[in-house]
Write a protein that holds these residues in place. Structure first.
Motif, short mmCIF file in Angstrom:
data_model
loop_
_atom_site.label_atom_id
_atom_site.label_comp_id
_atom_site.label_asym_id
_atom_site.label_seq_id
_atom_site.Cartn_x
_atom_site.Cartn_y
_atom_site.Cartn_z
N LEU A 157 0.50 -1.10 -0.07
CA LEU A 157 0.09 0.07 -0.11
C LEU A 157 0.86 1.11 -0.03
N SER A 158 2.13 1.23 0.04
CA SER A 158 2.85 2.38 -0.04
C SER A 158 4.54 1.85 -0.65
N ILE A 159 5.04 2.54 -1.35
CA ILE A 159 6.61 2.17 -1.80
C ILE A 159 7.52 3.19 -1.69
N LEU A 160 7.18 4.38 -1.04
CA LEU A 160 7.97 5.37 -0.62
C LEU A 160 8.91 4.99 0.22
N THR A 161 10.36 5.03 0.15
CA THR A 161 11.06 4.65 1.18
C THR A 161 11.53 5.55 2.17
N THR A 162 11.43 6.97 1.93
CA THR A 162 11.81 7.87 2.85
C THR A 162 10.98 9.04 2.78
N LEU A 163 10.48 9.45 4.21
CA LEU A 163 9.34 10.12 4.40
C LEU A 163 9.80 11.58 5.46
N PRO A 164 9.34 12.49 5.24
CA PRO A 164 9.50 13.58 6.10
C PRO A 164 9.00 13.11 7.50
N VAL A 165 9.66 13.61 8.54
CA VAL A 165 9.28 13.25 9.81
C VAL A 165 7.97 14.01 10.17
N ARG A 166 7.91 15.35 9.54
CA ARG A 166 6.57 16.09 9.69
C ARG A 166 6.15 16.30 8.17
N ARG A 167 4.84 15.83 7.99
CA ARG A 167 4.32 15.83 6.55
C ARG A 167 2.88 15.96 6.70
N LEU A 168 2.28 16.25 5.37
CA LEU A 168 0.88 16.23 5.27
C LEU A 168 0.82 15.07 4.02
N ASP A 169 0.14 13.99 4.30
CA ASP A 169 -0.36 13.00 3.08
C ASP A 169 -1.81 13.34 2.76
N ILE A 170 -1.81 13.20 1.22
CA ILE A 170 -3.12 13.35 0.59
C ILE A 170 -3.55 12.27 -0.06
N HIS A 171 -4.24 11.31 0.14
CA HIS A 171 -4.69 10.33 -0.60
C HIS A 171 -6.25 10.81 -1.43
N ILE A 172 -6.29 10.30 -2.86
CA ILE A 172 -7.53 10.43 -3.49
C ILE A 172 -7.65 9.34 -4.42
N GLY A 173 -8.87 8.74 -4.27
CA GLY A 173 -9.29 7.71 -5.10
C GLY A 173 -10.28 6.58 -4.61
N LYS A 174 -10.08 5.34 -4.88
CA LYS A 174 -10.99 4.39 -4.23
C LYS A 174 -9.82 3.68 -3.15
N ASP A 224 3.45 13.66 12.51
CA ASP A 224 4.45 14.23 13.28
C ASP A 224 5.04 13.00 13.99
N ARG A 225 6.13 12.90 14.59
CA ARG A 225 6.90 11.82 15.54
C ARG A 225 5.93 11.19 16.24
N PHE A 226 5.34 11.85 17.17
CA PHE A 226 4.25 11.42 18.19
C PHE A 226 2.75 11.78 18.15
N PHE A 227 2.57 12.24 17.08
CA PHE A 227 1.13 12.46 16.91
C PHE A 227 0.87 12.34 15.40
#
Length: 457
Positions: A157-174, A224-227
Motif C-alpha cells: 500500500l506504499s512504496i516510498l522509502t523515505t518520508l519527512p518526519v513532519r508531513r501532510l499526506d493526501i490520498h485521493i481515489g478508491k 509528526d513523530r508522536f502525533f
C-alpha cells in the motif's frame, strides 16, 4: 451450567489449537526470515506482488429455541472463502505515488454471512461472485513540513522509502476506509491475525463502504513523530450494505475523523492511542418509525426499509489502543459507540462494543515466525434496535424472528505459522466461541473452528 461447560471447553480447544499447531510446526524447523515467495526490490520505482487467502470454517449443531430468516443455522454448517489480490504501485516522484490493486473472491461465510454481529470471517462479504474487480486505485501526495526524514518500509500500500518526519499526506481515489482509520498492528489483518469482524475492526465503526468494503473519497493525514491527525470525506452506499455507492454528495456522504497519539509509556516500546469519530448522512431507516408503522398495522412486521426518502444522520465514536510490552508480547483494546435511532448501514449491526486481547511471537519457543493471539469481545444493541428485532424485524445481518436479548460475547484465538514448503506459505488454526449469537440468549452458544492458508507472492 451448559454455557459454563462450553466456555471451559472452548478454552480447552484454544489450548489444543496451540499444541496442535506446534506439533505441525515441528515437522520442519522452518525459520527462514523471508515472508514472501519472491523477494521484492527496495529501489525499483514500481511494486508488484500478490496474495491469496483461503479460510475454511465449520460449526457443530447448537441449541436454538427458534430461528428466523437471518439466523445462524442451528444445524452443522461449513463454509469457505478464497480471496486473491494483485498489488501494484508506481513511484512517480519522491513525494508522489499511485496504487492500483485488483481482487477476486469466491465462496461464502457461515449461513451466508448472517446471524452474527461479530461474523466469523472478515473475507466473507456478500458479493464473492468469482468476478475480478478494482479494489484500490489512489494517488498519494506527500507534502514535506520538515527537512528531517525517516526510513519507511515498502509494502503493497506504499512504496516510498523515505518520508519527512513532519508531513501532510493526501490520498485521493478508491480505497478501504480502514486502510487509514482504526488501524491496530495487533488486531487488523484477517489474513495473518484474527478473523472475526468485531476483533479486526471496531464493530461500532459504521465506516462508509460498498458490500466489498471499498469506497471513493479523499484522505488528508497530518503526521509528526508522536502525533497524527486525519480526516476523510467519502461516498456511502445507496442502501444498507449495498454494492452501489451514491455518487451525489448532496444525497449521501461520510466524514471520518481520527487523532492518534504515540506516547512512550514504556521506554523503547511502541504505544498508540487513537480517538475516532464519524458522521454518515444517507437515506437510512429509523427504528422508532418502523416500530410505529408496525404497531399501527401498516406493515406485517417492522420493516426498516419501509420509509420515505430522507437524508438522516448516524454518528459514532471509538477509541483504539495498542501497547508493545516486550520484543514478543503486545496487547490491544478497542471500544466504540454509535447513534442508535437509525439503522446500521455499512459494516455490521453493533451499537456498542468493547474488545481486548494480545499476541505473542513464537520466539519464546524458538519459532520466531509463529504467532499466537487471543481476543475477547462484547457487542451490544440499543433499546430500539433490540425492540425492532424482537418484533420480527430484519436487519441486513440479523433477524431471528424474535429476540431474548443478551450481549453477544466472543472469544477468538489463533495460531499462525509458516508452512515448510517455501517462503511465503502460511497456515493458521483458529477457534471462535460465541455466546448469545445474534444477541439472542435463546440460541447458542456456538463453537467455530477454522483453518487458513495464506500465500504471499
Amino acid at each position: 451450567m451448559v454455557r459454563i461447560f462450553l466456555s471451559g471447553a472452548a478454552l480447552l480447544l484454544c489450548a489444543i489449537v496451540v499444541t496442535s499447531s506446534l506439533a505441525l510446526a515441528e515437522i520442519d524447523d522452518y525459520t527462514s526470515g523471508s515472508e514472501t515467495f519472491f523477494a521484492h526490490s527496495d529501489t525499483l520505482p514500481w511494486w508488484l506482488s500478490a496474495q491469496s487467502n483461503t479460510i475454511f470454517q465449520w460449526h457443530p449443531p447448537f441449541h436454538a429455541d427458534y430461528s428466523g430468516p437471518n439466523s445462524l443455522d442451528r444445524r452443522s454448517d461449513q463454509a469457505a472463502t478464497e480471496v486473491a489480490t494483485l498489488y501494484t504501485g508506481l513511484e512517480l516522484s519522491p513525494t508522489l505515488e499511485a496504487i492500483a490493486d485488483f481482487e477476486i473472491g469466491s465462496g461464502s461465510g457461515l449461513s451466508d454471512s448472517t446471524g452474527l454481529a461479530g461474523l466469523t470471517n472478515l473475507d466473507a462479504t456478500r458479493d464473492l461472485d468469482g468476478m475480478p474487480y478494482v479494489a484500490r486505485l489512489w494517488y498519494r501526495l506527500v507534502i514535506p513540513l520538515s527537512d528531517e526524514t525517516v526510513d519507511a518500509e515498502r509494502g503493497p500500500l506504499s512504496i516510498l522509502t523515505t518520508l519527512p518526519v513532519r508531513r501532510l499526506d493526501i490520498h485521493i481515489g478508491k480505497f478501504s476506509m480502514v486502510d487509514f482509520f482504526d488501524l491496530n498492528s495487533v488486531a487488523n489483518d484477517s489474513h495473518t491475525q484474527f478473523m472475526n469482524w468485531t476483533v479486526v475492526n471496531n464493530g461500532a465503526y459504521d465506516y462508509p463502504a460498498d458490500t466489498r468494503g471499498y469506497t471513493y473519497g479523499g484522505v488528508i493525514d497530518y503526521e509528526d513523530r508522536f502525533f497524527g491527525a486525519r480526516f476523510a470525506e467519502a461516498l456511502i452506499s445507496k442502501r444498507a450494505n449495498g454494492l452501489n455507492l451514491q455518487k451525489n454528495l448532496q444525497d449521501a456522504h461520510s466524514e471520518n475523523y481520527e487523532i492518534e497519539v504515540r506516547p512512550e509509556l514504556i521506554p523503547k516500546r511502541f504505544t498508540a492511542v487513537r480517538f475516532l469519530a464519524f458522521t454518515n448522512f444517507a437515506n437510512m431507516g429509523d427504528y422508532h418509525q418502523a416500530i410505529d408503522l408496525f404497531e399501527a398495522g401498516k406493515t406485517p412486521v417492522p420493516e426498516i426499509t419501509d420509509h420515505r426518502m430522507q437524508n438522516t444522520l448516524k454518528y459514532g465514536f471509538g477509541i483504539n489502543a495498542e501497547q508493545e510490552f516486550t520484543d514478543t508480547i503486545r496487547g490491544f483494546a478497542r471500544a466504540g459507540w454509535n447513534e442508535s435511532e437509525h439503522e446500521s448501514f455499512n459494516y455490521t449491526e453493533v451499537n456498542d462494543t468493547v474488545a481486548f486481547g494480545g499476541d505473542i511471537r513464537g520466539t519464546v519457543w524458538n519459532r520466531p515466525q509463529d504467532k499466537f493471539g487471543v481476543a475477547f469481545v462484547g457487542n451490544g444493541l440499543s433499546q430500539r434496535h433490540r425492540q425492532y428485532l424482537a418484533l420480527g424485524g430484519l436487519g441486513f445481518i440479523l433477524g431471528d424472528g424474535a429476540l431474548s436479548y443478551g450481549p453477544e460475547k466472543i472469544m477468538e484465538c489463533y495460531y499462525n505459522f509458516p508452512i515448510p514448503i517455501h517462503a511465503g506459505f502460511f497456515g493458521a488454526l483458529d477457534l471462535q466461541y460465541i455466546d448469545n449469537p445474534g444477541y439472542n440468549r435463546a440460541r447458542g452458544p456456538v463453537v467455530v473452528p477454522g483453518m487458513r492458508l495464506h500465500v504471499e507472492l
